[in-house]
Design a protein around this motif. Structure first.
Motif, PDB file in Angstrom:
ATOM      1  N   HIS A  70      -6.139  14.636  -1.238  1.00  0.00           N
ATOM      2  CA  HIS A  70      -5.359  14.222   0.062  1.00  0.00           C
ATOM      3  C   HIS A  70      -5.777  12.858   0.403  1.00  0.00           C
ATOM      4  CE1 HIS A  70      -2.587  13.986   3.147  1.00  0.00           C
ATOM      5  NE2 HIS A  70      -3.781  13.911   4.153  1.00  0.00           N
ATOM      6  N   ARG A  71      -4.992  11.684   0.111  1.00  0.00           N
ATOM      7  CA  ARG A  71      -5.632  10.426   0.369  1.00  0.00           C
ATOM      8  C   ARG A  71      -5.188   9.923   1.933  1.00  0.00           C
ATOM      9  NH1 ARG A  71      -2.853   7.144  -4.307  1.00  0.00           N
ATOM     10  NH2 ARG A  71      -4.082   5.605  -3.576  1.00  0.00           N
ATOM     11  N   GLY A  72      -4.283  10.448   2.389  1.00  0.00           N
ATOM     12  CA  GLY A  72      -3.894  10.247   3.878  1.00  0.00           C
ATOM     13  C   GLY A  72      -3.587   8.855   4.142  1.00  0.00           C
ATOM     14  N   ILE A  73      -2.805   8.334   3.057  1.00  0.00           N
ATOM     15  CA  ILE A  73      -2.580   6.696   3.172  1.00  0.00           C
ATOM     16  C   ILE A  73      -1.323   6.582   4.352  1.00  0.00           C
ATOM     17  CG2 ILE A  73      -0.913   5.403   2.156  1.00  0.00           C
ATOM     18  CD1 ILE A  73      -2.701   5.072  -0.246  1.00  0.00           C
ATOM     19  N   GLU A  74      -0.622   7.774   4.448  1.00  0.00           N
ATOM     20  CA  GLU A  74       0.526   7.361   5.644  1.00  0.00           C
ATOM     21  C   GLU A  74      -0.024   7.398   6.881  1.00  0.00           C
ATOM     22  OE1 GLU A  74       2.398  10.604   3.832  1.00  0.00           O
ATOM     23  OE2 GLU A  74       4.140   9.391   2.937  1.00  0.00           O
ATOM     24  N   ILE A  75      -1.191   8.172   7.123  1.00  0.00           N
ATOM     25  CA  ILE A  75      -1.618   8.097   8.390  1.00  0.00           C
ATOM     26  C   ILE A  75      -2.467   6.596   8.742  1.00  0.00           C
ATOM     27  CG2 ILE A  75      -3.706   8.997   9.900  1.00  0.00           C
ATOM     28  CD1 ILE A  75      -1.235  10.927   9.569  1.00  0.00           C
ATOM     29  N   LEU A  76      -3.174   6.382   7.624  1.00  0.00           N
ATOM     30  CA  LEU A  76      -3.691   5.178   7.709  1.00  0.00           C
ATOM     31  C   LEU A  76      -2.830   3.865   7.962  1.00  0.00           C
ATOM     32  CD1 LEU A  76      -6.495   4.571   4.606  1.00  0.00           C
ATOM     33  CD2 LEU A  76      -7.033   4.388   7.188  1.00  0.00           C
ATOM     34  N   GLY A  77      -1.708   4.157   7.310  1.00  0.00           N
ATOM     35  CA  GLY A  77      -0.689   3.178   7.475  1.00  0.00           C
ATOM     36  C   GLY A  77      -0.197   3.016   8.967  1.00  0.00           C
ATOM     37  N   THR A  78      -0.258   4.028   9.722  1.00  0.00           N
ATOM     38  CA  THR A  78       0.236   3.859  11.140  1.00  0.00           C
ATOM     39  C   THR A  78      -0.826   3.370  11.994  1.00  0.00           C
ATOM     40  OG1 THR A  78      -0.737   6.202  11.356  1.00  0.00           O
ATOM     41  CG2 THR A  78       1.809   5.697  10.934  1.00  0.00           C
ATOM     42  N   LYS A  79      -2.021   3.224  11.650  1.00  0.00           N
ATOM     43  CA  LYS A  79      -3.160   2.681  12.271  1.00  0.00           C
ATOM     44  C   LYS A  79      -3.275   1.191  12.033  1.00  0.00           C
ATOM     45  CE  LYS A  79      -5.190   6.947  12.929  1.00  0.00           C
ATOM     46  NZ  LYS A  79      -5.942   7.934  12.448  1.00  0.00           N
ATOM     47  N   ARG A  80      -2.556   0.225  11.411  1.00  0.00           N
ATOM     48  CA  ARG A  80      -2.680  -1.178  11.224  1.00  0.00           C
ATOM     49  C   ARG A  80      -1.284  -1.612  11.393  1.00  0.00           C
ATOM     50  NH1 ARG A  80      -5.564  -1.253   5.779  1.00  0.00           N
ATOM     51  NH2 ARG A  80      -6.906   0.815   6.942  1.00  0.00           N
ATOM     52  N   ASN A  81      -1.501  -3.135  11.570  1.00  0.00           N
ATOM     53  CA  ASN A  81      -0.128  -3.651  11.730  1.00  0.00           C
ATOM     54  C   ASN A  81       0.695  -3.581  10.300  1.00  0.00           C
ATOM     55  OD1 ASN A  81      -0.499  -5.900  10.098  1.00  0.00           O
ATOM     56  ND2 ASN A  81      -1.464  -7.101  11.701  1.00  0.00           N
ATOM     57  N   VAL A  82       2.102  -4.215  10.634  1.00  0.00           N
ATOM     58  CA  VAL A  82       3.072  -3.702   9.288  1.00  0.00           C
ATOM     59  C   VAL A  82       2.503  -4.726   8.141  1.00  0.00           C
ATOM     60  CG1 VAL A  82       5.490  -4.301   8.569  1.00  0.00           C
ATOM     61  CG2 VAL A  82       4.962  -3.033  11.017  1.00  0.00           C
TER      62      VAL A  82
ATOM     63  N   ARG B 201      -0.375  -5.975   6.958  1.00  0.00           N
ATOM     64  CA  ARG B 201      -1.244  -5.032   6.753  1.00  0.00           C
ATOM     65  C   ARG B 201      -1.189  -3.686   5.922  1.00  0.00           C
ATOM     66  NH1 ARG B 201      -6.226  -4.664  10.412  1.00  0.00           N
ATOM     67  NH2 ARG B 201      -7.452  -4.008   8.533  1.00  0.00           N
ATOM     68  N   THR B 202      -0.099  -3.066   6.537  1.00  0.00           N
ATOM     69  CA  THR B 202       0.396  -1.854   6.018  1.00  0.00           C
ATOM     70  C   THR B 202       1.094  -2.254   4.378  1.00  0.00           C
ATOM     71  OG1 THR B 202       0.506  -0.773   7.999  1.00  0.00           O
ATOM     72  CG2 THR B 202       1.661   0.277   6.259  1.00  0.00           C
ATOM     73  N   LEU B 203       1.812  -3.110   4.365  1.00  0.00           N
ATOM     74  CA  LEU B 203       2.205  -3.871   3.131  1.00  0.00           C
ATOM     75  C   LEU B 203       1.415  -3.609   2.196  1.00  0.00           C
ATOM     76  CD1 LEU B 203       4.685  -4.740   1.651  1.00  0.00           C
ATOM     77  CD2 LEU B 203       4.234  -7.156   2.202  1.00  0.00           C
ATOM     78  N   TYR B 204       0.229  -4.358   2.308  1.00  0.00           N
ATOM     79  CA  TYR B 204      -0.707  -4.162   1.277  1.00  0.00           C
ATOM     80  C   TYR B 204      -1.506  -3.004   0.652  1.00  0.00           C
ATOM     81  CZ  TYR B 204      -0.092  -8.980   1.588  1.00  0.00           C
ATOM     82  OH  TYR B 204       0.139 -10.255   1.790  1.00  0.00           O
ATOM     83  N   LEU B 205      -1.404  -1.951   1.772  1.00  0.00           N
ATOM     84  CA  LEU B 205      -1.785  -0.509   1.839  1.00  0.00           C
ATOM     85  C   LEU B 205      -0.597   0.125   0.976  1.00  0.00           C
ATOM     86  CD1 LEU B 205      -4.015   1.371   2.644  1.00  0.00           C
ATOM     87  CD2 LEU B 205      -2.805   2.011   4.447  1.00  0.00           C
ATOM     88  N   ALA B 206       0.563  -0.122   1.048  1.00  0.00           N
ATOM     89  CA  ALA B 206       1.649   0.402   0.258  1.00  0.00           C
ATOM     90  C   ALA B 206       1.560   0.077  -1.085  1.00  0.00           C
ATOM     91  CB  ALA B 206       3.205  -0.074   0.858  1.00  0.00           C
ATOM     92  N   GLU B 207       1.173  -1.129  -1.476  1.00  0.00           N
ATOM     93  CA  GLU B 207       0.936  -1.613  -2.943  1.00  0.00           C
ATOM     94  C   GLU B 207      -0.233  -1.105  -3.564  1.00  0.00           C
ATOM     95  OE1 GLU B 207       0.803  -5.728  -2.780  1.00  0.00           O
ATOM     96  OE2 GLU B 207       1.148  -5.948  -4.927  1.00  0.00           O
ATOM     97  N   ARG B 208      -1.065  -0.299  -2.819  1.00  0.00           N
ATOM     98  CA  ARG B 208      -2.206   0.354  -3.432  1.00  0.00           C
ATOM     99  C   ARG B 208      -1.820   1.897  -3.436  1.00  0.00           C
ATOM    100  NH1 ARG B 208      -3.274  -4.287  -2.220  1.00  0.00           N
ATOM    101  NH2 ARG B 208      -5.002  -5.510  -2.987  1.00  0.00           N
TER     102      ARG B 208
ATOM    103  N   TYR C 129      -0.269  -7.071  -7.439  1.00  0.00           N
ATOM    104  CA  TYR C 129       0.261  -8.410  -7.518  1.00  0.00           C
ATOM    105  C   TYR C 129       0.085  -9.109  -6.060  1.00  0.00           C
ATOM    106  CZ  TYR C 129       1.899  -5.620 -11.363  1.00  0.00           C
ATOM    107  OH  TYR C 129       1.995  -4.829 -12.491  1.00  0.00           O
ATOM    108  N   GLY C 130       0.398  -8.458  -5.191  1.00  0.00           N
ATOM    109  CA  GLY C 130       0.455  -9.343  -3.898  1.00  0.00           C
ATOM    110  C   GLY C 130       1.559 -10.367  -3.723  1.00  0.00           C
ATOM    111  N   MET C 131       2.609 -10.032  -4.439  1.00  0.00           N
ATOM    112  CA  MET C 131       3.676 -11.166  -4.525  1.00  0.00           C
ATOM    113  C   MET C 131       4.595 -10.954  -3.449  1.00  0.00           C
ATOM    114  SD  MET C 131       3.726 -13.128  -6.655  1.00  0.00           S
ATOM    115  CE  MET C 131       5.449 -13.545  -7.278  1.00  0.00           C
ATOM    116  N   PHE C 132       4.508  -9.522  -2.655  1.00  0.00           N
ATOM    117  CA  PHE C 132       5.691  -9.419  -1.823  1.00  0.00           C
ATOM    118  C   PHE C 132       5.170  -9.796  -0.412  1.00  0.00           C
ATOM    119  CE2 PHE C 132       6.699  -7.152  -5.499  1.00  0.00           C
ATOM    120  CZ  PHE C 132       8.189  -7.224  -5.602  1.00  0.00           C
ATOM    121  N   THR C 133       6.249  -9.907   0.464  1.00  0.00           N
ATOM    122  CA  THR C 133       5.624 -10.165   1.846  1.00  0.00           C
ATOM    123  C   THR C 133       7.037  -9.900   2.860  1.00  0.00           C
ATOM    124  OG1 THR C 133       4.599 -11.227   3.549  1.00  0.00           O
ATOM    125  CG2 THR C 133       6.009 -12.409   2.272  1.00  0.00           C
TER     126      THR C 133
END
Lengths: 299, 367
Positions: B40-52, B54-61, B147-151
Motif C-alpha cells: 500500500h503506497r498511500g500515494i493518494e493521501i500524499l497527493g492531498t498534502k501538497r499543492n496541485v 507538486r501532486t502532478l509530479y507525484l502522479a507521474e511516479r 519525462y516531466g513534460m506535462f504541466t
C-alpha cells in the motif's frame, strides 16, 4: 588415466562456458567470460548450503552420489577419440547415462517442495520420452553386430556401403540430434528447470556446495553423452588425427544440438514434448533402423 | 490428487506484488485464488498534502512504465475542473509523448512476454529496438522514465519533429522483424492459440479494458469513443480480434505499435507551427485556489482506460484524488482465463494482460 578424467571434467565445464558465450553473441550481448562456469562453481563451493525444513534426510547426500556416478561414467565412455578406459556393454553405458537424471528426480522429491516435485514429474516424462528411441537404436545396433560391446557396436554402425543404409544412418543422426538436445536440457526442452514457470524446478532448493556438485555432475553427463555419440561417428584413423576430429565433432554436435536450438526456440510445453517424442521421434528412429538393417540384409 | 501451486508475491514468473494460489491436478489448474494488496503506497493521501503542481509530479511516479499517461490524465482532469484551455501545439506534443510511451510500453511487454515463454533471443532483440524509443524520449524531454513534460496549462518543453520521424522510420523497419519472429513461430503458436480464453460476454461482464478487451472482440478505445486532446483531429482505426486468447492479445499489441507509428506520423504532419506558451506556475495556483469543483478524466493508457478523479475546494491542495488504473479492471478476468489451463500456461496468461500491480495496489487496502 587420472589426468584423462580430470581433463574430461575440465572440458565438460568448459563446454558450458562456450555455450553461454556463443548464445550471448547470438542474442546481441557480449556475454560472460568463457571461464565463468569455473568461477561460479568455485564461488558456490565456498557458500553455505541451505537445507529446507521439509527436506528428507538424503537431501544433502544426493549431490555427492550424483557426482560420483557421473565421474564413474567417464571410465566407461570413450573420450578424446580413444577407446574407453574400461571396455564394457552398451546397455551398462545407457544405464549409467540415465542414473544422473534419476538421481536428480530423487533429489527433487527429497527436497519435498511443490516446484521441485513438478520439475520431477516433468523430468520423468522426458526420461521416458528419450529412452524409447535410444533403446530401439541400441537394440538394432546389437542385432547387426551380434554383440553388446561398445566398440563392436561401433564397427557395425559404420557401414555406409549401400545407399539405403546410408540414408538410414543420416536419418538416425538427425533423430539423435533431437534426442541429444532434449537430453542436454537446452532451451526448447528445459521444462524440468523452467525458470519462469517453476523457478529452476528440480534444483530450486539446492544451494552452495550441493548446487555446485550437481552442476559439475550434469556437465560431465552431457559431455559423456556427446562423446559417446561422437565415438560412433569416428572412423578408424590414428590417435592424434582422431583426437582432432573428435574435438571438432564434439564442438559441432554441441553447437548444433545444444546452442543453436537454445538461441532460436522458446520453451515447449510438456504435453507437446511427449507428443513429439512418443509419436514422431520414436517413429523416425524406427524408420531409420528399418532402413539400416534392411539395406544391410538386401545388399 | 490436487495440490497447491503458488505464484507470488515474489516469483520469477512475475516480479510484482500479487499472489496466485492454484489448485493443481497433475499439470492442470482446477481453481485459482487471487490476492492483491501486498503493497500500500498511500500515494493518494500524499497527493492531498501538497499543492496541485507538486501532486502532478507525484502522479507521474505512480507508474514507471506509463508515467506520461498518469500525468496526462491528471492534467486534463485539473484543467477541466478549472476551465483552463491550452493551445493546439501543446495538445499535439502531449499526444506525441503518449504515443511514444505506448510504443515503448508495448515493446517492453512483448519482450517480457517472450522472456516468460523462454524465448530469450527475441527478448534481447526487442529490448535493443526499444532503446531507440527511450533515446527519442530522452532527446525530447531529457528523461528516460518520468519525462516531466506535462504541466497544468501546457507542456514544459517543445519538440523537434525530425527526431520523431527518425524514430518512426527505425521502429517501422524493426516491427516487421518482431512480428514475423513472434507470430510465425510454431512453438509460440502452439503455446498461445486457444490458451487463456476470455470470451466476449465474459469480458463485457468483467469490465475488461484496453488491449485485453480488444483481443476479446470488444471495440473499446477511449481515443476513438471519447475523443480528447489532439486525437479529436485524427481518425483512428479499430484493432479488434475476436478470438480472445493469448495469441490475439499478442496480435493486438503488436498491431497497436504499428498504429501508434501511423498516429505519430499524422500528428507530426498536422502539428501547428509556432512556439509553445510558457506556463506561469503562480498564476495557475491562483486559479486553482479560487475553484470549488470536481472533475473526472479518462484516457487510453497503454494498458487500457485510465481514470483520474479530483475534487478541489478553494485550496491549492486537492481535497480528494482518486485513480483507477486499467489493471484493476483486468485482474477480474484472471479467474476466467485460468480455467482449464496448465501450469506451463500460467506465466504467459499472467503476463498476457500486461499487469502493472504497483499502480493497482496503490489504493486497495485489505482488511
Amino acid at each position: 588415466m587420472i589426468s584423462k578424467i580430470v581433463l574430461a571434467i575440465i572440458a565438460a565445464i568448459f563446454l558450458t562456458g562456450l555455450k553461454r558465450k556463443i548464445v550471448a553473441r547470438m542474442q546481441g550481448r557480449i556475454g560472460p567470460k568463457i571461464i565463468q562456469p569455473f568461477i561460479d562453481i568455485a564461488k558456490l563451493l565456498q557458500k553455505e548450503s541451505v537445507v529446507p525444513r521439509t527436506a528428507s534426510s538424503i537431501f544433502s547426500l544426493i549431490p555427492a552420489i550424483t557426482l560420483s556416478c557421473s565421474i564413474t561414467l567417464l571410465f566407461f565412455i570413450p573420450i578424446f577419440g580413444d577407446n574407453a578406459i574400461i571396455e564394457t556393454d552398451i546397455i551398462l553405458v545407457l544405464y549409467m547415462l540415465s542414473i544422473p537424471s534419476i538421481l536428480l528426480v530423487l533429489a527433487a522429491i527429497a527436497s519435498n517442495t511443490n516446484y521441485s516435485s513438478i520439475g520431477a514429474q516433468r523430468e520423468i516424462i522426458m526420461l521416458i520420452g528419450i529412452e524409447i528411441p535410444l533403446i530401439f537404436i541400441v537394440l538394432s545396433a546389437s542385432f547387426l553386430s551380434n554383440s553388446f560391446n561398445v566398440s563392436m557396436v561401433k564397427a557395425s554402425f559404420l557401414g555406409f556401403e549401400n545407399p539405403i543404409s546410408f540414408f538410414g544412418v543420416l536419418l538416425l543422426i538427425f533423430t539423435l540430434i533431437i534426442a541429444l538436445s532434449s537430453e542436454l536440457k537446452s532451451l526448447p526442452f528445459d521444462m524440468p528447470e523452467a525458470g519462469t514457470e517453476i523457478g529452476a524446478g528440480l534444483l530450486s532448493e539446492y544451494s552452495g556446495t550441493g548446487l555446485a556438485l550437481f552442476k559439475i555432475a550434469i556437465d560431465i553427463r552431457n559431455f559423456s553423452l556427446i562423446s559417446l555419440l561422437v565415438y560412433f561417428m569416428l572412423p578408424n584413423i590414428g590417435l592424434i588425427s582422431s583426437f582432432i576430429l573428435y574435438t571438432f565433432l564434439v564442438l559441432l554436435l554441441y553447437i548444433v544440438s545444444g546452442i543453436i536450438p537454445h538461441a532460436i526456440f522458446p520453451r515447449m510445453r510438456i504435453d507437446d514434448f511427449s507428443n513429439l517424442f512418443l509419436k514422431h521421434v520414436t517413429l523416425l528412429s524406427l524408420i531409420s533402423i528399418v532402413l539400416i538393417i534392411g539395406g544391410k540384409i538386401w545388399f | 490428487m490436487s495440490y497447491k501451486y503458488v505464484i507470488g508475491p515474489l516469483h520469477p514468473a512475475l516480479e510484482e506484488p500479487i499472489k496466485f494460489e492454484f489448485s493443481v491436478n497433475g499439470e492442470e489448474i482446477e481453481d485459482v485464488k487471487v490476492s492483491v494488496s501486498h503493497v500500500h503506497r498511500g500515494i493518494e493521501i500524499l497527493g492531498t498534502k501538497r499543492n496541485v503542481i507538486r501532486t502532478l509530479y507525484l502522479a507521474e511516479r505512480i507508474c514507471g512504465i506509463c508515467s506520461a499517461a498518469h500525468a496526462f490524465t491528471f492534467c486534463i482532469c485539473v484543467e477541466k475542473a478549472c476551465n483552463i484551455n491550452i493551445g493546439e501545439r501543446e495538445h499535439a506534443i502531449r499526444c506525441i509523448i503518449a504515443e511514444l510511451e505506448r510504443i515503448h510500453s508495448h515493446l517492453l511487454w512483448a519482450a517480457l512476454f517472450m522472456h516468460k515463454m523462454g524465448f530469450e533471443t527475441m527478448f534481447h532483440y526487442i529490448l535493443l529496438f526499444r532503446e531507440n524509443i527511450m533515446d527519442t524520449l530522452e532527446a525530447i524531454s531529457g528523461n528516460r522514465v518520468n519525462y516531466g513534460m506535462f504541466t497544468i496549462g501546457g507542456v514544459r518543453k517543445d519538440v523537434k519533429e525530425r527526431i520523431i520521424l527518425d524514430s518512426i522510420k527505425f521502429i517501422r523497419k524493426k516491427i516487421g522483424f518482431i512480428k514475423d519472429g513472434i507470430l510465425k513461430n510454431k512453438i509460440v503458436k502452439k503455446r498461445c492459440i486457444n490458451v487463456g480464453i476470455l470470451e466476449k460476454e465474459k469480458a463485457l461482464k468483467l469490465c475488461s479494458v484496453g488491449p485485453t478487451a480488444r483481443a476479446s472482440g470488444i471495440d473499446r478505445d477511449i481515443r476513438r469513443s471519447f475523443k480528447y486532446s489532439f486525437y479529436e483531429n485524427i481518425e483512428i482505426d479499430p484493432i479488434v480480434c475476436d478470438e480472445g486468447d493469448v495469441y490475439a492479445r499478442i496480435i493486438v499489441r503488436l498491431e497497436e505499435v504499428e498504429q501508434s507509428l501511423n498516429i505519430l506520423n499524422k500528428i507530426v504532419k498536422n502539428i501547428p507551427k509556432g512556439n509553445i506558451k510558457k506556463v506561469k506556475v503562480p498564476s495557475i495556483l491562483n486559479i486553482i485556489k479560487s475553484i470549488d469543483s470536481e472533475s473526472v478524466a479518462r484516457i487510453e493508457a497503454p494498458r487500457g482506460e485510465l481514470l483520474h478523479y479530483v475534487n478541489l475546494k478553494c485550496s491549492e491542495n486537492l481535497y480528494t484524488w482518486k485513480v483507477r488504473t486499467p489493471t484493476y479492471n483486468n485482474i477480474m478476468a484472471y479467474t476466467e482465463m485460468f480455467r482449464g489451463a496448465e501450469i506451463a500456461d500460467a506465466p504467459i496468461i499472467l503476463a498476457s494482460i500486461d499487469p502493472c500491480l504497483s499502480c493497482t495496489n496503490r489504493m486497495i487496502v485489505k482488511k
